[in-house]
Design a protein around this motif. Structure first.
Motif, PDB file in Angstrom:
ATOM      1  N   ARG A   5       0.833  -1.208   0.000  1.00 45.83           N
ATOM      2  CA  ARG A   5       0.000   0.000   0.000  1.00 45.83           C
ATOM      3  C   ARG A   5       0.863   1.251   0.000  1.00 45.83           C
ATOM      4  O   ARG A   5       0.503   2.269  -0.602  1.00 45.83           O
ATOM      5  CB  ARG A   5      -0.928  -0.017   1.213  1.00 45.83           C
ATOM      6  CG  ARG A   5      -2.060  -1.028   1.065  1.00 45.83           C
ATOM      7  CD  ARG A   5      -2.949  -1.076   2.281  1.00 45.83           C
ATOM      8  NE  ARG A   5      -4.031  -2.026   2.083  1.00 45.83           N
ATOM      9  CZ  ARG A   5      -4.885  -2.378   3.015  1.00 45.83           C
ATOM     10  NH1 ARG A   5      -4.776  -1.867   4.233  1.00 45.83           N
ATOM     11  NH2 ARG A   5      -5.849  -3.240   2.752  1.00 45.83           N
TER      12      ARG A   5
ATOM     13  N   GLU B 141       1.812   1.763  -3.521  1.00 44.77           N
ATOM     14  CA  GLU B 141       0.672   2.250  -4.303  1.00 44.77           C
ATOM     15  C   GLU B 141       0.428   3.734  -4.033  1.00 44.77           C
ATOM     16  O   GLU B 141       0.142   4.510  -4.944  1.00 44.77           O
ATOM     17  CB  GLU B 141      -0.585   1.446  -3.981  1.00 44.77           C
ATOM     18  CG  GLU B 141      -1.759   1.809  -4.877  1.00 44.77           C
ATOM     19  CD  GLU B 141      -3.042   1.111  -4.480  1.00 44.77           C
ATOM     20  OE1 GLU B 141      -4.061   1.369  -5.145  1.00 44.77           O
ATOM     21  OE2 GLU B 141      -3.038   0.334  -3.507  1.00 44.77           O
TER      22      GLU B 141
ATOM     23  N   ASN C  43      -6.258   8.410   3.812  1.00 42.60           N
ATOM     24  CA  ASN C  43      -6.439   6.965   3.841  1.00 42.60           C
ATOM     25  C   ASN C  43      -7.760   6.636   4.519  1.00 42.60           C
ATOM     26  O   ASN C  43      -8.119   7.234   5.517  1.00 42.60           O
ATOM     27  CB  ASN C  43      -5.275   6.344   4.614  1.00 42.60           C
ATOM     28  CG  ASN C  43      -5.229   4.849   4.474  1.00 42.60           C
ATOM     29  OD1 ASN C  43      -6.225   4.179   4.695  1.00 42.60           O
ATOM     30  ND2 ASN C  43      -4.063   4.326   4.124  1.00 42.60           N
TER      31      ASN C  43
ATOM     32  N   TYR D   1      -9.397   3.860  -2.880  1.00 44.59           N
ATOM     33  CA  TYR D   1      -8.296   2.945  -2.627  1.00 44.59           C
ATOM     34  C   TYR D   1      -7.511   3.366  -1.387  1.00 44.59           C
ATOM     35  O   TYR D   1      -7.565   4.529  -0.957  1.00 44.59           O
ATOM     36  CB  TYR D   1      -7.366   2.879  -3.840  1.00 44.59           C
ATOM     37  CG  TYR D   1      -7.998   2.194  -5.030  1.00 44.59           C
ATOM     38  CD1 TYR D   1      -7.835   0.830  -5.234  1.00 44.59           C
ATOM     39  CD2 TYR D   1      -8.770   2.905  -5.936  1.00 44.59           C
ATOM     40  CE1 TYR D   1      -8.422   0.194  -6.324  1.00 44.59           C
ATOM     41  CE2 TYR D   1      -9.355   2.281  -7.027  1.00 44.59           C
ATOM     42  CZ  TYR D   1      -9.174   0.929  -7.207  1.00 44.59           C
ATOM     43  OH  TYR D   1      -9.766   0.309  -8.276  1.00 44.59           O
ATOM     44  N   GLY D   2      -6.762   2.420  -0.838  1.00 45.18           N
ATOM     45  CA  GLY D   2      -5.971   2.703   0.348  1.00 45.18           C
ATOM     46  C   GLY D   2      -4.930   3.777   0.113  1.00 45.18           C
ATOM     47  O   GLY D   2      -4.488   4.453   1.043  1.00 45.18           O
ATOM     48  N   SER D   3      -4.485   3.951  -1.137  1.00 44.32           N
ATOM     49  CA  SER D   3      -3.488   4.962  -1.478  1.00 44.32           C
ATOM     50  C   SER D   3      -4.068   6.372  -1.480  1.00 44.32           C
ATOM     51  O   SER D   3      -3.321   7.347  -1.526  1.00 44.32           O
ATOM     52  CB  SER D   3      -2.924   4.668  -2.863  1.00 44.32           C
ATOM     53  OG  SER D   3      -3.944   4.786  -3.834  1.00 44.32           O
TER      54      SER D   3
ATOM     55  N   GLU E 151      -5.672  -5.488  -1.328  1.00 41.61           N
ATOM     56  CA  GLU E 151      -6.921  -4.928  -0.809  1.00 41.61           C
ATOM     57  C   GLU E 151      -8.036  -5.924  -1.083  1.00 41.61           C
ATOM     58  O   GLU E 151      -8.006  -6.657  -2.058  1.00 41.61           O
ATOM     59  CB  GLU E 151      -7.254  -3.575  -1.454  1.00 41.61           C
ATOM     60  CG  GLU E 151      -6.428  -2.422  -0.942  1.00 41.61           C
ATOM     61  CD  GLU E 151      -7.034  -1.075  -1.309  1.00 41.61           C
ATOM     62  OE1 GLU E 151      -8.271  -0.976  -1.369  1.00 41.61           O
ATOM     63  OE2 GLU E 151      -6.265  -0.126  -1.538  1.00 41.61           O
TER      64      GLU E 151
END
Length: 510
Positions: free
Chosen positions: A234, A237, A320, A350-352, A415
């Motif tokens: 992550r 990313e 995040n 997204y986690g990014s 993810e």
């Protein structure tokens, strides 16, 4: 630990930039620098020395001569003068290798710190060495130095002023564990504005296809540096997306032709400080070029992060979504909730921090109820079908299915690992007034679903129990909120700004 591929990120970077310069030098000058006056091709060792700034005095003297247009017009005389600059001012000669391939990755940041900034205690560029270099250059080129005495004197004064400024920066930063990062943050926008190094004048920073390719190569090298884990993936990313965002910000503002190159290094530093400029938020003042923030972030994420690691990425402005507090930051408060009208978007967060639109729907054109989207880890045609009023449609979902799993370049899931294969359905249903609404239902998922909604009265967490029959207390503990904030539901009519949190993925309706 060295990358399994044998290519450290710094080697990937220098090899790629060298290849790009060689491939593009016929169509356009790869950099606006005196170094493009040299015969022959740029070598990888040149790019390495730009990055590590180990020949600062040499680049500055050559740059000042180039800006003042005082290099001889005769090719032979010009080449002779540049060779003299090489001999006199280079701290690291072309015959002295930096040995970046053999150096362990842990020692590369120390190599960078020696001349970020120069003229300080660890630097290969010192004022004593600079004095000796000036004397050698004058002895080798008496006629040139007499003809351009004023230019030589102003160059000497400028470099001495810069040396004093760099010493001041180092003293202000101190010796803490983050001192070097803080120093780089202060220096890089100044050097971008002043074009202090051939590196920052590369047209490469405008090349979207080339940058995307380099980012992919660096991401693979970052991944190979250590054993895989989801957190590291992550981080990469986030760095990947922040870098592309920074380039977009830079390119979008290239029409601003403002420049600060006529100012001295200390003047630029003071101007940025007075404008409260930082790599985190830039500045709102009109005295600075609009492109500066994007370019400085871009070069930071490529050059500095290649040395210090992707964890130092700058530029992802979207928080995040892994914690409740961060996820609700983006939610739009709804003090006056009502039916949805017009266009609504379903977006993946997204986690990014990257946000991607999954689908858009014009609710005013909907005339009947039906299944809109099904979200799950991955589609499995042989998985047992969930208990849903739209069960018959699950057999042929096609584009209506949204896969929440995300994989890295090695095929590892980073993810969606805790999401069920059929996790959540979003249906479009008509209310008693024939108005369309979006209804969310958990599909008896293993880990449940939670919808976070921010309003004028605070945060409310609408939680679905799932097959584990999670209680309000369970959800309060999981989300780290008071149990009074939890509302247990079996279905929920969504509102704009709702954050839909599955086990390991996140969506929103806007």
């Amino acid at each position: 630990m060295e990358p399994k591929s044998g290519r450290k990120p710094i080697n990937v970077l220098t090899e790629y930039l060298t290849s790009w310069i060689r491939a593009n030098s016929e169509e356009a000058l790869p950099f606006d620098s005196f170094e493009n006056l040299k015969p022959g091709r740029v070598a990888q060792k040149n790019v390495e020395r730009w990055i590590f700034n180990c020949n600062y005095a040499y680049n500055r003297m050559g740059g000042i001569f180039y800006d003042r247009n005082i290099f001889p017009q005769d090719p032979g005389e010009r080449a002779k003068l540049i060779r003299s600059l090489d001999r006199a001012f280079k701290s690291i000669s072309d015959n002295t290798p930096l040995d970046l391939r053999s150096k362990p990755s842990e020692s590369v940041p120390y190599e960078l710190s020696k001349d970020w900034p120069p003229f300080t205690k660890n630097s290969r560029n010192t004022l004593e060495r600079f004095d000796d270099s000036l004397e050698q250059f004058r002895v080798e080129n008496p006629a040139f130095c007499d003809q351009h005495a004023d230019a030589l004197a102003s160059a000497e004064a400028a470099i001495r002023e810069e040396a004093s400024y760099y010493t001041l920066i180092e003293e202000e930063v101190g010796d803490g564990s983050r001192a070097f990062v803080t120093t780089c943050r202060a220096l890089l926008p100044i050097w971008c504005a002043k074009e202090i190094n051939p590196l920052v004048t590369l047209l490469f920073w405008n090349d979207e296809d080339a940058l995307a390719e380099l980012v992919d190569e660096l991401a693979s090298s970052f991944s190979a540096q250590r054993d895989f884990d989801a957190s590291h993936a992550r981080t990469i990313e986030t760095w990947h997306d922040a870098t592309l965002q920074a380039q977009a910000l830079y390119i979008d503002n290239l029409d601003d032709d403002a420049t600060l190159t006529t100012l001295s290094v200390p003047e630029i530093g003071r101007l940025l400080a007075s404008a409260d400029f930082s790599l985190d938020h830039g500045s709102s003042t009109e005295t600075l070029p609009r492109w500066l923030l994007g370019k400085a972030r871009l070069i930071w994420n490529i050059i500095i992060c290649t040395v210090l690691g992707p964890k130092e990425a700058i530029g992802s402005t979207i928080p995040n979504r892994s914690s409740t507090a961060e996820a609700t930051y983006a939610a739009r408060p709804s003090c006056c909730p009502g039916r949805l009208t017009g266009e609504v978007l379903l977006r993946r967060r997204y986690g990014s921090g990257r946000v991607v639109t999954v689908d858009r729907l014009i609710l005013d054109t909907v005339c009947s109820s039906g299944l809109w989207r099904v979200i799950g880890s991955h589609y499995d045609a042989h998985a047992p079908l969930p208990n849903s009023a739209y069960r018959a449609q699950f057999v042929t979902l096609g584009a209506s299915f949204v896969a929440s799993e995300v994989h890295d370049s090695a095929g590892k899931t980073i993810e969606g690992t805790g999401d069920s294969r059929f996790h959540l359905e979003l249906a479009i249903e008509m209310d008693t007034h024939k108005h369309a609404r979006v209804v969310a239902r958990d599909l008896d998922s293993k880990n449940g679903t939670c919808v976070l909604r921010s309003s004028c009265t605070g945060l409310t967490c609408f939680a679905f129990p799932g097959r584990r029959h999670l209680s309000a207390d369970d959800w309060a503990g999981r989300l780290n909120v008071s149990v009074e904030r939890i509302r247990m539901v079996n279905e929920l009519t969504l509102e704009r700004g709702d954050i839909i949190q599955l086990a390991d993925s996140c969506f929103e309706l806007i």
